[in-house]
Motif scaffolding. Structure first.
Motif, PDB file in Angstrom:
ATOM      1  N   SER A 134      45.585  41.694  39.670  1.00 35.18           N
ATOM      2  CA  SER A 134      44.425  42.555  39.421  1.00 35.18           C
ATOM      3  C   SER A 134      43.944  43.175  40.727  1.00 35.18           C
ATOM      4  O   SER A 134      43.172  42.557  41.473  1.00 35.18           O
ATOM      5  N   PRO A 135      44.401  44.391  41.049  1.00 36.02           N
ATOM      6  CA  PRO A 135      44.038  45.011  42.329  1.00 36.02           C
ATOM      7  C   PRO A 135      42.540  45.271  42.441  1.00 36.02           C
ATOM      8  O   PRO A 135      41.879  45.629  41.460  1.00 36.02           O
ATOM      9  N   LEU A 136      42.038  45.064  43.655  1.00 41.73           N
ATOM     10  CA  LEU A 136      40.647  45.350  44.006  1.00 41.73           C
ATOM     11  C   LEU A 136      39.640  44.568  43.173  1.00 41.73           C
ATOM     12  O   LEU A 136      38.510  45.006  42.957  1.00 41.73           O
ATOM     13  N   ALA A 137      40.036  43.387  42.721  1.00 37.26           N
ATOM     14  CA  ALA A 137      39.080  42.529  42.021  1.00 37.26           C
ATOM     15  C   ALA A 137      37.961  42.135  42.981  1.00 37.26           C
ATOM     16  O   ALA A 137      38.202  41.818  44.146  1.00 37.26           O
ATOM     17  N   ASP A 138      36.741  42.162  42.483  1.00 33.45           N
ATOM     18  CA  ASP A 138      35.568  41.800  43.279  1.00 33.45           C
ATOM     19  C   ASP A 138      35.104  40.418  42.827  1.00 33.45           C
ATOM     20  O   ASP A 138      34.460  40.278  41.786  1.00 33.45           O
ATOM     21  N   ILE A 139      35.447  39.392  43.606  1.00 34.91           N
ATOM     22  CA  ILE A 139      35.089  38.001  43.286  1.00 34.91           C
ATOM     23  C   ILE A 139      34.030  37.596  44.308  1.00 34.91           C
ATOM     24  O   ILE A 139      34.337  37.217  45.431  1.00 34.91           O
ATOM     25  N   ALA A 157      47.261  39.403  43.847  1.00 36.46           N
ATOM     26  CA  ALA A 157      46.220  40.408  43.644  1.00 36.46           C
ATOM     27  C   ALA A 157      45.680  40.845  44.998  1.00 36.46           C
ATOM     28  O   ALA A 157      45.279  40.021  45.805  1.00 36.46           O
ATOM     29  N   GLU A 158      45.695  42.148  45.238  1.00 38.09           N
ATOM     30  CA  GLU A 158      45.111  42.697  46.462  1.00 38.09           C
ATOM     31  C   GLU A 158      43.606  42.826  46.236  1.00 38.09           C
ATOM     32  O   GLU A 158      43.114  43.855  45.782  1.00 38.09           O
ATOM     33  N   CYS A 159      42.897  41.745  46.522  1.00 41.84           N
ATOM     34  CA  CYS A 159      41.465  41.726  46.222  1.00 41.84           C
ATOM     35  C   CYS A 159      40.742  40.891  47.262  1.00 41.84           C
ATOM     36  O   CYS A 159      41.341  40.433  48.234  1.00 41.84           O
ATOM     37  N   SER A 160      39.457  40.687  47.073  1.00 41.38           N
ATOM     38  CA  SER A 160      38.674  39.927  48.034  1.00 41.38           C
ATOM     39  C   SER A 160      37.825  38.883  47.323  1.00 41.38           C
ATOM     40  O   SER A 160      37.418  39.070  46.175  1.00 41.38           O
ATOM     41  N   ALA A 161      37.576  37.790  48.032  1.00 40.03           N
ATOM     42  CA  ALA A 161      36.677  36.738  47.558  1.00 40.03           C
ATOM     43  C   ALA A 161      35.648  36.492  48.649  1.00 40.03           C
ATOM     44  O   ALA A 161      35.996  36.077  49.758  1.00 40.03           O
ATOM     45  N   THR A 162      34.386  36.755  48.335  1.00 43.41           N
ATOM     46  CA  THR A 162      33.332  36.714  49.347  1.00 43.41           C
ATOM     47  C   THR A 162      32.134  35.921  48.848  1.00 43.41           C
ATOM     48  O   THR A 162      31.659  36.134  47.720  1.00 43.41           O
ATOM     49  N   GLY A 163      31.659  35.000  49.687  1.00 41.42           N
ATOM     50  CA  GLY A 163      30.415  34.298  49.398  1.00 41.42           C
ATOM     51  C   GLY A 163      30.452  33.389  48.189  1.00 41.42           C
ATOM     52  O   GLY A 163      29.423  33.171  47.550  1.00 41.42           O
ATOM     53  N   ASN A 164      31.630  32.831  47.881  1.00 45.75           N
ATOM     54  CA  ASN A 164      31.756  31.913  46.744  1.00 45.75           C
ATOM     55  C   ASN A 164      31.664  30.457  47.212  1.00 45.75           C
ATOM     56  O   ASN A 164      32.068  30.128  48.325  1.00 45.75           O
TER      57      ASN A 164
END
Length: 204
Positions: A134-139, A157-164
């Motif tokens: 899932s590209p650019l998923a915002d997690i 997935a080319e995405c990011s996980a921030t502040g989890n």
């Protein structure tokens, strides 16, 4: 919406279908005025979550909703706004019991500020949040409290996980394939805080 019998434990969205649940965001003490609940019968020795499934050409938008014993699965949905009548958004929800979220082959899905609190005594698999292809998923800004086998799992997935934040899970974060982009995440009381497999680049 409440379900009690196994025959009623599935909601399936097909092409053109929509499920929008928009609860209020300003209620005190984490309360929710919108809920989807599926009680688990006391005779059920191995708890099984009810299923909400959404596929391509559908809208699934859950905001500020309590989901009890619900597994939400979204696949093939474009959330960029380019395709009409397609949306994949999960924001401000509370998942309790054996509920969890799976997103696969969706473009730019939003998984933001959700809380997952697993049922004690049951190992919930595969993960509280599982995202694949899932590209650019915002997690972002999610909180997971086990027992989930994995808190946040990302595959190719080319995405990011921030502040989890993940607590009390055997594995906090697992990233398999693709480019790793992690920022300001935390894993507490997890046997493995971060697992990386077959990755290309890492930004941690």
């Amino acid at each position: 919406q409440t379900c009690a019998l196994p025959i009623y434990r599935a909601i399936k969205l097909q092409g053109g279908g929509s499920l929008l649940v928009l609860g209020r965001a300003d209620l005190a003490e984490g309360k929710r005025n919108a809920a989807i609940v599926c009680p688990i019968p006391p005779t059920e020795k191995i708890p099984v979550a009810a299923e909400i499934t959404a596929v391509a050409k559908t809208v699934i938008d859950l905001q500020n909703t309590l989901l009890e014993n619900i597994h939400v699965s979204a696949s093939g949905i474009d959330n960029t706004g380019v395709k009409p009548n397609e949306r994949c958004n999960f924001s401000g929800n509370i998942f309790v019991g054996v509920g969890h979220l799976t997103v696969g082959s969706c473009d730019t899905p939003a998984i933001v500020r959700n809380e997952f609190s697993g049922r004690k005594g049951v190992m919930i698999r595969p993960a509280a949040i599982a995202v694949g292809y899932s590209p650019l998923a915002d997690i972002r800004g999610n909180r997971v409290v086990g027992p989930f086998a994995i808190g946040v799992s990302v595959s190719y997935a080319e995405c990011s996980a921030t502040g989890n934040t993940v607590e009390d899970c055997p594995t906090g974060f697992l990233w398999h394939g693709g480019t790793v982009m992690l920022k300001q995440n935390s894993a507490r009381n997890c046997s493995t805080g971060l697992g990386l497999r077959k990755i290309g680049r890492a930004h941690v």
